[in-house]
Design a protein around this motif. Structure first.
Motif, mmCIF file in Angstrom:
data_model
loop_
_atom_site.group_PDB
_atom_site.id
_atom_site.type_symbol
_atom_site.label_atom_id
_atom_site.label_comp_id
_atom_site.label_asym_id
_atom_site.label_seq_id
_atom_site.Cartn_x
_atom_site.Cartn_y
_atom_site.Cartn_z
ATOM 1 N N ALA A 69 -29.462 -75.294 -39.267
ATOM 2 C CA ALA A 69 -29.843 -74.457 -40.405
ATOM 3 C C ALA A 69 -28.868 -74.614 -41.575
ATOM 4 N N ARG A 70 -27.651 -75.023 -41.296
ATOM 5 C CA ARG A 70 -26.639 -75.188 -42.339
ATOM 6 C C ARG A 70 -26.548 -76.640 -42.840
ATOM 7 N N GLY A 71 -27.447 -77.484 -42.377
ATOM 8 C CA GLY A 71 -27.480 -78.857 -42.851
ATOM 9 C C GLY A 71 -26.375 -79.732 -42.273
ATOM 10 N N LEU A 72 -25.848 -79.362 -41.141
ATOM 11 C CA LEU A 72 -24.798 -80.141 -40.491
ATOM 12 C C LEU A 72 -25.383 -80.915 -39.326
ATOM 13 N N ARG A 73 -24.596 -81.824 -38.759
ATOM 14 C CA ARG A 73 -25.010 -82.547 -37.567
ATOM 15 C C ARG A 73 -24.058 -82.193 -36.438
ATOM 16 N N LEU A 74 -24.609 -82.006 -35.284
ATOM 17 C CA LEU A 74 -23.824 -81.574 -34.129
ATOM 18 C C LEU A 74 -23.274 -82.785 -33.386
ATOM 19 N N ALA A 75 -21.941 -82.846 -33.296
ATOM 20 C CA ALA A 75 -21.292 -83.925 -32.553
ATOM 21 C C ALA A 75 -21.143 -83.540 -31.084
ATOM 22 N N ALA A 103 -17.492 -68.348 -23.825
ATOM 23 C CA ALA A 103 -18.711 -67.972 -23.110
ATOM 24 C C ALA A 103 -18.926 -66.463 -23.222
ATOM 25 N N THR A 104 -19.963 -66.090 -23.933
ATOM 26 C CA THR A 104 -20.361 -64.691 -24.039
ATOM 27 C C THR A 104 -21.733 -64.467 -23.425
ATOM 28 N N ASP A 105 -22.367 -65.554 -23.036
ATOM 29 C CA ASP A 105 -23.697 -65.529 -22.439
ATOM 30 C C ASP A 105 -23.796 -66.801 -21.598
ATOM 31 N N SER A 106 -24.969 -67.119 -21.110
ATOM 32 C CA SER A 106 -25.100 -68.363 -20.348
ATOM 33 C C SER A 106 -24.897 -69.550 -21.289
ATOM 34 N N ALA A 107 -24.392 -70.636 -20.746
ATOM 35 C CA ALA A 107 -24.086 -71.811 -21.560
ATOM 36 C C ALA A 107 -25.322 -72.340 -22.282
ATOM 37 N N SER A 108 -26.473 -72.330 -21.634
ATOM 38 C CA SER A 108 -27.681 -72.854 -22.276
ATOM 39 C C SER A 108 -28.093 -72.006 -23.486
ATOM 40 N N VAL A 109 -27.935 -70.699 -23.394
ATOM 41 C CA VAL A 109 -28.272 -69.817 -24.522
ATOM 42 C C VAL A 109 -27.312 -70.059 -25.675
ATOM 43 N N ILE A 110 -26.024 -70.151 -25.361
ATOM 44 C CA ILE A 110 -25.015 -70.360 -26.401
ATOM 45 C C ILE A 110 -25.232 -71.689 -27.114
ATOM 46 N N THR A 111 -25.455 -72.749 -26.346
ATOM 47 C CA THR A 111 -25.631 -74.064 -26.975
ATOM 48 C C THR A 111 -26.901 -74.132 -27.812
ATOM 49 N N ALA A 112 -27.962 -73.514 -27.355
ATOM 50 C CA ALA A 112 -29.208 -73.517 -28.132
ATOM 51 C C ALA A 112 -29.031 -72.763 -29.447
ATOM 52 N N GLU A 113 -28.388 -71.604 -29.395
ATOM 53 C CA GLU A 113 -28.155 -70.829 -30.618
ATOM 54 C C GLU A 113 -27.225 -71.571 -31.575
ATOM 55 N N ALA A 114 -26.179 -72.180 -31.032
ATOM 56 C CA ALA A 114 -25.236 -72.920 -31.872
ATOM 57 C C ALA A 114 -25.919 -74.108 -32.537
ATOM 58 N N ALA A 115 -26.728 -74.841 -31.791
ATOM 59 C CA ALA A 115 -27.436 -75.998 -32.348
ATOM 60 C C ALA A 115 -28.366 -75.567 -33.476
ATOM 61 N N ALA A 116 -29.039 -74.448 -33.293
ATOM 62 C CA ALA A 116 -29.940 -73.949 -34.337
ATOM 63 C C ALA A 116 -29.156 -73.553 -35.589
ATOM 64 N N GLN A 117 -28.012 -72.918 -35.414
ATOM 65 C CA GLN A 117 -27.185 -72.507 -36.556
ATOM 66 C C GLN A 117 -26.633 -73.723 -37.299
ATOM 67 N N VAL A 118 -26.201 -74.732 -36.561
ATOM 68 C CA VAL A 118 -25.670 -75.953 -37.179
ATOM 69 C C VAL A 118 -26.765 -76.642 -37.990
ATOM 70 N N LEU A 136 -25.050 -85.885 -47.922
ATOM 71 C CA LEU A 136 -24.185 -86.074 -46.757
ATOM 72 C C LEU A 136 -24.316 -84.903 -45.805
ATOM 73 N N ARG A 137 -24.354 -85.223 -44.524
ATOM 74 C CA ARG A 137 -24.444 -84.185 -43.497
ATOM 75 C C ARG A 137 -23.305 -84.414 -42.519
ATOM 76 N N PRO A 138 -22.199 -83.686 -42.659
ATOM 77 C CA PRO A 138 -21.047 -83.926 -41.783
ATOM 78 C C PRO A 138 -21.327 -83.536 -40.333
ATOM 79 N N PHE A 139 -20.602 -84.199 -39.456
ATOM 80 C CA PHE A 139 -20.647 -83.870 -38.038
ATOM 81 C C PHE A 139 -19.703 -82.711 -37.769
ATOM 82 N N VAL A 140 -20.090 -81.824 -36.845
ATOM 83 C CA VAL A 140 -19.201 -80.745 -36.398
ATOM 84 C C VAL A 140 -19.159 -80.753 -34.880
ATOM 85 N N TYR A 141 -17.998 -80.416 -34.369
ATOM 86 C CA TYR A 141 -17.819 -80.266 -32.924
ATOM 87 C C TYR A 141 -17.436 -78.821 -32.696
ATOM 88 N N LEU A 142 -18.149 -78.125 -31.823
ATOM 89 C CA LEU A 142 -17.905 -76.705 -31.589
ATOM 90 C C LEU A 142 -17.302 -76.472 -30.213
#
Length: 95
Positions: free
Chosen positions: A30-36, A13-28, A3-9
């Motif tokens: 890497a942890r076997g989750l799905r990004l909602a 904003a600590t940086d540009s939105a595109s940088v934050i979203t790309a890093e968050a998507a990669a972290q999600v 099972l791979r649960p969905f997460v909503y983050l």
């Protein structure tokens, strides 16, 4: 079970939105989750209200170093040091 649960983050904003979203998507991923979804929120600042009511000056009536100093102060919360001003002057001299 595979099972791979969905997460909503919701992220600050600590940086540009595109940088934050790309890093968050990669972290999600890497942890076997799905990004909602991701929401990047910017804090409303009192400075923004103050800047909105500031009188706009004609560019020909400004000094580049004064604009640099003001921008540096707004970005960093402290005035630029002499080394920053020297670097700005050197860059300006190259134009």
């Amino acid at each position: 079970m595979g099972l791979r649960p969905f997460v909503y983050l919701e992220m600050a904003a600590t940086d540009s939105a595109s940088v934050i979203t790309a890093e968050a998507a990669a972290q999600v991923k890497a942890r076997g989750l799905r990004l909602a979804g991701i929401r990047v929120r910017r804090e409303a600042s009192k400075e923004g209200d103050e800047q909105a009511t500031r009188i706009i000056t004609n560019l020909k009536d400004t000094e580049p170093e004064a604009l640099f100093s003001e921008a540096y102060l707004n970005k960093n919360g402290i005035p630029p040091e002499e080394r920053h001003l020297t670097a700005f002057r050197d860059a300006l001299a190259e134009l």
